[in-house]
Design a protein around this motif. Structure first.
Motif, PDB file in Angstrom:
ATOM      1  N   ASP A  53     -19.962   7.200 -22.062  1.00  0.00           N
ATOM      2  CA  ASP A  53     -21.214   6.433 -21.974  1.00  0.00           C
ATOM      3  C   ASP A  53     -21.739   6.401 -20.544  1.00  0.00           C
ATOM      4  O   ASP A  53     -22.942   6.390 -20.313  1.00  0.00           O
ATOM      5  CB  ASP A  53     -20.997   4.990 -22.447  1.00  0.00           C
ATOM      6  N   ALA A  54     -20.826   6.344 -19.576  1.00  0.00           N
ATOM      7  CA  ALA A  54     -21.253   6.238 -18.174  1.00  0.00           C
ATOM      8  C   ALA A  54     -21.518   7.616 -17.560  1.00  0.00           C
ATOM      9  O   ALA A  54     -21.936   7.706 -16.410  1.00  0.00           O
ATOM     10  CB  ALA A  54     -20.186   5.501 -17.365  1.00  0.00           C
ATOM     11  N   GLY A  55     -21.235   8.669 -18.310  1.00  0.00           N
ATOM     12  CA  GLY A  55     -21.442  10.022 -17.778  1.00  0.00           C
ATOM     13  C   GLY A  55     -20.468  10.355 -16.664  1.00  0.00           C
ATOM     14  O   GLY A  55     -20.775  11.145 -15.769  1.00  0.00           O
ATOM     15  N   VAL A  56     -19.282   9.746 -16.709  1.00  0.00           N
ATOM     16  CA  VAL A  56     -18.269  10.007 -15.674  1.00  0.00           C
ATOM     17  C   VAL A  56     -17.263  11.019 -16.227  1.00  0.00           C
ATOM     18  O   VAL A  56     -16.658  10.767 -17.273  1.00  0.00           O
ATOM     19  CB  VAL A  56     -17.548   8.695 -15.282  1.00  0.00           C
ATOM     20  N   PRO A  57     -17.093  12.163 -15.554  1.00  0.00           N
ATOM     21  CA  PRO A  57     -16.123  13.129 -16.078  1.00  0.00           C
ATOM     22  C   PRO A  57     -14.698  12.604 -15.942  1.00  0.00           C
ATOM     23  O   PRO A  57     -14.364  11.979 -14.931  1.00  0.00           O
ATOM     24  CB  PRO A  57     -16.317  14.361 -15.183  1.00  0.00           C
ATOM     25  N   GLY A  58     -13.917  12.843 -16.953  1.00  0.00           N
ATOM     26  CA  GLY A  58     -12.537  12.365 -16.868  1.00  0.00           C
ATOM     27  C   GLY A  58     -11.805  12.586 -18.170  1.00  0.00           C
ATOM     28  O   GLY A  58     -12.406  12.970 -19.180  1.00  0.00           O
ATOM     29  N   HIS A  59     -10.521  12.357 -18.108  1.00  0.00           N
ATOM     30  CA  HIS A  59      -9.679  12.534 -19.288  1.00  0.00           C
ATOM     31  C   HIS A  59      -8.711  11.372 -19.364  1.00  0.00           C
ATOM     32  O   HIS A  59      -8.175  10.942 -18.336  1.00  0.00           O
ATOM     33  CB  HIS A  59      -8.930  13.860 -19.188  1.00  0.00           C
ATOM     34  N   VAL A  60      -8.488  10.857 -20.563  1.00  0.00           N
ATOM     35  CA  VAL A  60      -7.616   9.691 -20.722  1.00  0.00           C
ATOM     36  C   VAL A  60      -6.427  10.088 -21.592  1.00  0.00           C
ATOM     37  O   VAL A  60      -6.609  10.672 -22.666  1.00  0.00           O
ATOM     38  CB  VAL A  60      -8.373   8.513 -21.374  1.00  0.00           C
ATOM     39  N   VAL A  61      -5.218   9.797 -21.121  1.00  0.00           N
ATOM     40  CA  VAL A  61      -4.006  10.109 -21.883  1.00  0.00           C
ATOM     41  C   VAL A  61      -3.081   8.908 -21.801  1.00  0.00           C
ATOM     42  O   VAL A  61      -2.965   8.268 -20.747  1.00  0.00           O
ATOM     43  CB  VAL A  61      -3.238  11.323 -21.299  1.00  0.00           C
ATOM     44  N   VAL A  80     -16.983   0.860 -13.660  1.00  0.00           N
ATOM     45  CA  VAL A  80     -17.403   2.265 -13.649  1.00  0.00           C
ATOM     46  C   VAL A  80     -18.926   2.360 -13.497  1.00  0.00           C
ATOM     47  O   VAL A  80     -19.439   3.220 -12.759  1.00  0.00           O
ATOM     48  CB  VAL A  80     -16.902   2.953 -14.944  1.00  0.00           C
ATOM     49  N   ARG A  81     -19.651   1.449 -14.148  1.00  0.00           N
ATOM     50  CA  ARG A  81     -21.124   1.465 -14.023  1.00  0.00           C
ATOM     51  C   ARG A  81     -21.563   1.126 -12.595  1.00  0.00           C
ATOM     52  O   ARG A  81     -22.563   1.629 -12.096  1.00  0.00           O
ATOM     53  CB  ARG A  81     -21.749   0.475 -15.009  1.00  0.00           C
ATOM     54  N   ALA A  82     -20.763   0.267 -11.949  1.00  0.00           N
ATOM     55  CA  ALA A  82     -21.144  -0.193 -10.596  1.00  0.00           C
ATOM     56  C   ALA A  82     -20.843   0.845  -9.518  1.00  0.00           C
ATOM     57  O   ALA A  82     -21.320   0.718  -8.391  1.00  0.00           O
ATOM     58  CB  ALA A  82     -20.406  -1.490 -10.269  1.00  0.00           C
ATOM     59  N   VAL A  83     -20.024   1.823  -9.841  1.00  0.00           N
ATOM     60  CA  VAL A  83     -19.629   2.816  -8.823  1.00  0.00           C
ATOM     61  C   VAL A  83     -20.216   4.183  -9.210  1.00  0.00           C
ATOM     62  O   VAL A  83     -19.708   4.828 -10.127  1.00  0.00           O
ATOM     63  CB  VAL A  83     -18.083   2.927  -8.730  1.00  0.00           C
ATOM     64  N   PRO A  84     -21.269   4.619  -8.526  1.00  0.00           N
ATOM     65  CA  PRO A  84     -21.863   5.904  -8.887  1.00  0.00           C
ATOM     66  C   PRO A  84     -20.841   7.027  -8.715  1.00  0.00           C
ATOM     67  O   PRO A  84     -20.106   7.041  -7.732  1.00  0.00           O
ATOM     68  CB  PRO A  84     -23.015   6.073  -7.880  1.00  0.00           C
ATOM     69  N   TYR A  85     -20.805   7.928  -9.688  1.00  0.00           N
ATOM     70  CA  TYR A  85     -19.816   9.013  -9.623  1.00  0.00           C
ATOM     71  C   TYR A  85     -20.257  10.098  -8.651  1.00  0.00           C
ATOM     72  O   TYR A  85     -21.402  10.510  -8.649  1.00  0.00           O
ATOM     73  CB  TYR A  85     -19.608   9.649 -11.006  1.00  0.00           C
ATOM     74  N   ARG A  86     -19.340  10.495  -7.810  1.00  0.00           N
ATOM     75  CA  ARG A  86     -19.592  11.673  -6.937  1.00  0.00           C
ATOM     76  C   ARG A  86     -18.374  12.576  -7.019  1.00  0.00           C
ATOM     77  O   ARG A  86     -17.254  12.100  -6.977  1.00  0.00           O
ATOM     78  CB  ARG A  86     -19.716  11.267  -5.470  1.00  0.00           C
TER      79      ARG A  86
END
Ligand SMILES: Cc1ncc(COP(=O)(O)O)c(C=O)c1O
Length: 445
Positions: free
Chosen positions: A350-358, A437-443
């Motif tokens: 939803d936040a458009g942050v790339p990542g993987h959860v395990v 996550v919404r408060a921290v823009p992804y770079r």
């Protein structure tokens, strides 16, 4: 101290700096950017600090508190034990019953001995393997952690990946000053059976043990690739090498019988702590009779300690283990795990942050920046966005009051959930994580 500091915590921190090295009684309590938390009380999934701030705890005693803080079943057992004298250093019925429980549920556990910490359990396992084989070297996997003793601390996830060498090993990362200089510990990449095969071909006659975390829970959460553990078992069997599973984190968490039960590969020796005990200072070494019988007495490898298997720890652990052994406990934990893995994944999407959860057994890793689950420490450390992780951690601690996601080394430290993380805590955690996550823009770092 950073954003969580308030008056009493500040004063304690000042006093601590004058008497405790680095201001803490235990190194890992010196949290990056925030220093120590001064806790007044803890209950269920919540911590309350000395200034009244409540944190949603996702560290849970570094993975020990699978039943949550202060579970009634353990508290009642400890109270009862206090009434009958709690420090006689002798055997009791509870010691026998606890060993029977481990023997019954853990596939490799013909015999069991207790000790005080995960570090001690892996140290004795390695020494026992040397005594059994008459060989000196051991092989460990890069990014795996076995405690801060001389061989456990090498290449443990706090040091950068080592350069690959022609014999299948990588250059060991020295995780601490003062470690005895020696080539007795060889390091190979996890999930790479060819590298292990090569290393055993080059050094096999000198190798006493291969030690690894069957699911690598100290470099995020990394599962063995299909067939990997079976290959390790086959290679070690062929070369007469003792296979040690360090189940300090996986034990009693990923299944009652540990990763060896869940994944169907049985080692010669296994080490347990953390969820084994659910907060008691205890560990166990378990394994095949033929190897274990070398422990003294009657064998030639002395294994004892003034505070090993204190009756209070054993009684508390027995109460905890009986709860973990109740039907439905692990399916419930697995459902919690899967729900939260799906929840965190949805937040990232939803936040458009790339990542993987395990995750497994409630130990869950959010790998920011990774498109797919990593297999080795090298792969992970190349792709993990540590900068972003640190920013989210900072925001979670200071604004959302979530204690967890601590950036300890060069791999993300997973969060540890417990059965005390009920529906409300699960929802709160996902909401707070989403806000951070919404408060921290992804770079991209
Ligand atoms: C897999 C593993 N083995 C061993 C240890 C060392 O245990 P302890 O901290 O009880 O010495 C740890 C600690 O985190 C661990 O995660």
């Amino acid at each position: 101290m950073g954003g969580t500091a308030t008056a009493l915590a500040d004063r304690l921190a000042d006093r601590a700096q004058r008497v405790l090295v680095g201001g803490v009684s235990r190194g890992f309590n010196n949290l990056p950017e925030f220093g120590p938390l001064y806790v007044e009380s803890a209950e269920g999934a919540w911590l309350r600090d000395v200034d009244g701030t409540r944190y949603l705890d996702c560290v849970m005693g570094w993975g020990s508190l699978l039943l949550g803080h202060d579970p009634a079943v353990v508290r009642d057992a400890l109270r009862a034990a206090l009434d009958s004298g709690f420090l006689y250093q002798q055997e009791t019925q509870a010691h026998v019953e606890l060993a029977e429980l481990v023997h019954r549920h853990v596939p490799c556990a013909d015999r069991v001995r207790f000790t005080g910490s995960g570090l001690e359990a892996t140290l004795f396992a390695i020494r026992l393997a040397r005594a059994y084989t008459g060989r000196q070297k051991i092989i460990k996997c890069e990014g795996h952690f076995h405690g801060l003793h001389d061989s456990g601390v090498l290449s443990n996830g706090a040091t950068p990946p080592g350069e690959p060498m022609p014999d299948g090993t990588v250059v060991p990362g020295v995780g601490s000053a003062g470690v005895l200089e020696s080539d007795a510990t060889l390091v190979v990449p996890f999930n790479d059976p060819d590298a292990l095969e090569k290393a055993v071909r080059a050094h096999g006659d000198d190798v006493a043990a291969v030690i690894l975390e069957p699911v690598a829970l100290n470099m995020g959460c990394v599962f063995p690739t299909p067939g990997y553990l079976e290959s390790v078992r086959e290679i070690t069997d062929r070369a007469g090498i003792v296979l040690i599973f360090d189940e300090v984190l996986t034990g009693f968490r990923v299944a009652l019988g540990g990763a060896q039960e869940r994944l169907g590969v049985v080692p010669d020796l296994a080490c347990f702590s953390k969820a084994f005990g659910c907060g008691q200072p205890i560990a166990a070494l378990a394994g095949r009779s033929e190897v274990m019988s070398l422990l003294g007495p009657p064998g030639v490898v002395p294994m004892s300690g003034t505070n090993s298997a204190r009756v209070l720890s054993v009684v508390g652990t027995l109460a905890a283990m009986r709860t973990l052994a109740e039907p439905g406990f692990h399916p419930r934990l697995a459902a919690l795990n899967d729900r939260m893995v799906a929840g965190f994944t949805e937040v990232l999407t939803d936040a458009g942050v790339p990542g993987h959860v395990v995750g497994c057994g409630g130990r869950i890793s959010v790998f920011f920046g990774l498109a797919e689950p990593p297999r080795t420490f090298r792969e992970l450390s190349r792709a993990w966005n540590r900068d972003y992780h640190v920013k989210v951690y900072r925001r979670l601690m200071s604004h959302e009051r979530v204690y967890g996601f601590i950036p300890l080394g060069l791999a993300p430290d997973p969060i540890n959930l417990s059965v005390a993380h009920g529906d409300r805590e699960q929802e709160e955690l996902l909401d707070r994580f989403a806000s951070a996550v919404r408060a921290v823009p992804y770079r991209d770092s």
